[in-house]
Design an enzyme around this catalytic site. Sequence first.
Site, PDB file in Angstrom:
ATOM      1  N   GLY A 173      28.961 -35.299  42.986  1.00 26.36           N
ATOM      2  CA  GLY A 173      27.975 -34.662  42.106  1.00 26.36           C
ATOM      3  C   GLY A 173      28.622 -33.654  41.169  1.00 26.36           C
ATOM      4  N   GLU A 230      38.878 -34.978  45.434  1.00 28.12           N
ATOM      5  CA  GLU A 230      38.317 -34.703  46.762  1.00 28.12           C
ATOM      6  C   GLU A 230      38.702 -35.780  47.762  1.00 28.12           C
ATOM      7  OE1 GLU A 230      34.330 -32.199  45.506  1.00 28.12           O
ATOM      8  OE2 GLU A 230      34.192 -34.354  45.725  1.00 28.12           O
ATOM      9  N   LYS A 263      29.680 -38.387  47.597  1.00 31.49           N
ATOM     10  CA  LYS A 263      30.202 -37.166  46.999  1.00 31.49           C
ATOM     11  C   LYS A 263      30.508 -37.421  45.525  1.00 31.49           C
ATOM     12  CE  LYS A 263      33.382 -34.787  49.033  1.00 31.49           C
ATOM     13  NZ  LYS A 263      32.740 -33.591  48.476  1.00 31.49           N
ATOM     14  N   ALA A 313      28.874 -32.019  50.253  1.00 30.55           N
ATOM     15  CA  ALA A 313      28.528 -33.441  50.091  1.00 30.55           C
ATOM     16  C   ALA A 313      27.163 -33.525  49.422  1.00 30.55           C
ATOM     17  CB  ALA A 313      28.500 -34.150  51.438  1.00 30.55           C
ATOM     18  N   THR A 352      28.632 -25.281  47.331  1.00 31.38           N
ATOM     19  CA  THR A 352      28.862 -24.974  48.753  1.00 31.38           C
ATOM     20  C   THR A 352      30.323 -24.588  48.982  1.00 31.38           C
ATOM     21  OG1 THR A 352      27.226 -26.684  49.214  1.00 31.38           O
ATOM     22  CG2 THR A 352      28.464 -25.816  51.087  1.00 31.38           C
ATOM     23  N   ASP A 408      34.654 -28.805  52.229  1.00 34.78           N
ATOM     24  CA  ASP A 408      34.012 -29.354  51.035  1.00 34.78           C
ATOM     25  C   ASP A 408      32.518 -29.534  51.312  1.00 34.78           C
ATOM     26  OD1 ASP A 408      33.767 -30.364  48.497  1.00 34.78           O
ATOM     27  OD2 ASP A 408      35.289 -31.924  48.736  1.00 34.78           O
ATOM     28  N   THR A 437      35.022 -28.728  46.003  1.00 32.08           N
ATOM     29  CA  THR A 437      34.403 -28.365  44.723  1.00 32.08           C
ATOM     30  C   THR A 437      32.891 -28.389  44.872  1.00 32.08           C
ATOM     31  OG1 THR A 437      36.258 -29.189  43.430  1.00 32.08           O
ATOM     32  CG2 THR A 437      34.131 -29.126  42.321  1.00 32.08           C
ATOM     33  N   GLY A 438      32.226 -27.493  44.124  1.00 33.06           N
ATOM     34  CA  GLY A 438      30.765 -27.458  44.154  1.00 33.06           C
ATOM     35  C   GLY A 438      30.266 -26.112  44.625  1.00 33.06           C
ATOM     36  N   LYS A 446      20.648 -32.551  52.847  1.00 37.73           N
ATOM     37  CA  LYS A 446      21.668 -33.536  52.489  1.00 37.73           C
ATOM     38  C   LYS A 446      21.794 -34.642  53.557  1.00 37.73           C
ATOM     39  CE  LYS A 446      23.473 -30.964  48.983  1.00 37.73           C
ATOM     40  NZ  LYS A 446      24.788 -30.347  49.016  1.00 37.73           N
TER      41      LYS A 446
HETATM   42  C1  A5P Z   1      31.871 -32.380  43.945  1.00 38.75           C
HETATM   43  O1  A5P Z   1      32.414 -33.401  43.180  1.00 38.75           O
HETATM   44  C2  A5P Z   1      31.014 -32.927  45.024  1.00 38.75           C
HETATM   45  O2  A5P Z   1      31.548 -33.898  45.817  1.00 38.75           O
HETATM   46  C3  A5P Z   1      30.380 -31.830  45.848  1.00 38.75           C
HETATM   47  O3  A5P Z   1      31.056 -31.630  47.040  1.00 38.75           O
HETATM   48  C4  A5P Z   1      28.988 -32.255  46.111  1.00 38.75           C
HETATM   49  O4  A5P Z   1      28.437 -32.645  44.874  1.00 38.75           O
HETATM   50  C5  A5P Z   1      28.151 -31.135  46.730  1.00 38.75           C
HETATM   51  O5  A5P Z   1      27.991 -30.119  45.796  1.00 38.75           O
HETATM   52  P1  A5P Z   1      27.104 -28.842  46.128  1.00 38.75           P
HETATM   53  O6  A5P Z   1      27.788 -28.135  47.233  1.00 38.75           O
HETATM   54  O7  A5P Z   1      27.092 -28.075  44.848  1.00 38.75           O
HETATM   55  O8  A5P Z   1      25.746 -29.349  46.509  1.00 38.75           O
END
Ligand code: A5P
Length: 219
Positions: A78, A85, A76, A65, A10, A63, A7-8, A103
Site C-alpha cells: 500500500g 520490503e 503488502k 501489512a 505502522t 513492518d 515502510t508505512g 487488517k
Molecule cells: C508499504 O509498502 C506497505 O507494505 C505497508 O507495510 C502497508 O501498506 C501497511 O501500511 P500502514 O502501516 O500504513 O497501514
Amino acid sequence: MTVGLGTGSTAAYAITALGERVRSGGLRITALSTSQASEELARRSGIRTASWDAVRRFDISIDGADEIDGRFRMIKGGGAALLREKIVAAASVDEVIVVDPSKIKGELGAHPLPLVVAPFGWQVTRDRLEQAFGCAAAVRAAVNNQPLVTDDGLHVLDLQFDGALPDPDTLEARLKAIPGVLEVGLFIGLCQRLVVGYDDGRVKEFVPGDDILTATVPS
Ligand code: A5P
C-alpha cells in the site's frame, strides 16, 4: 543486532520507538530501511543505518501489512515499497508484522493487490494482466496525476479481483509470468511473528499456526 525497517504508518511508529531506545543508550542496532522515507525517519531518530555492502541478513525486521489471513499470507505494498520490503523480509530471520485487527481477514483481496512493474511498456503489462486474470489493473498515480515512480524508479499497478484473490499460493508465480511484472505484493511464508495492537492499547502476539481469526480479541 541488524534490523530491517519497514515502510508505512505502522512501521513509522516502530522506527520512532526504536530511535527513542537508541538515544536513551539501551539499544545498539544497525538498520537498513525499505524506503527513502523510512531511511530519513531512521536517521532523524538517531538510528545507525547501513547499506547492503555491510548487511546481508537481518536478525529482526519490523513492518506493517495491508491484509493478513489465517495462514499468515499477506498483501503488502500500500505504501509502494513492496519490492524492497520483500527483499528485506526474505533476508530476515524474524520478520515481525504489526497490524490492528482490521487488517486480519478471512480471505485476501478486498485490498487491491499491488504489483511493481517496469515503466517501459507498463500499459501493455496492464492490458495483459487484465486479459489473463480478468481483474482490473489500475496504475497508481502520484500527486501530479502521472504514474507514481517508486524509490527504485518503477511503477505500481493495483489489481482488484472480483472477490477474493484466486489461489493465493500459486498467484505470485502466475503473475510474474507476465513480462514487465517485477514483484508481487503477496507475502507468503514471510511472517514469523504477528503483533496485533488494539484500540485500548493492549497488544497480543501470534506465530504461524495460531488461530488469529477467532483469537484476535485480547482477554
Ligand atoms: C508499504 O509498502 C506497505 O507494505 C505497508 O507495510 C502497508 O501498506 C501497511 O501500511 P500502514 O502501516 O500504513 O497501514
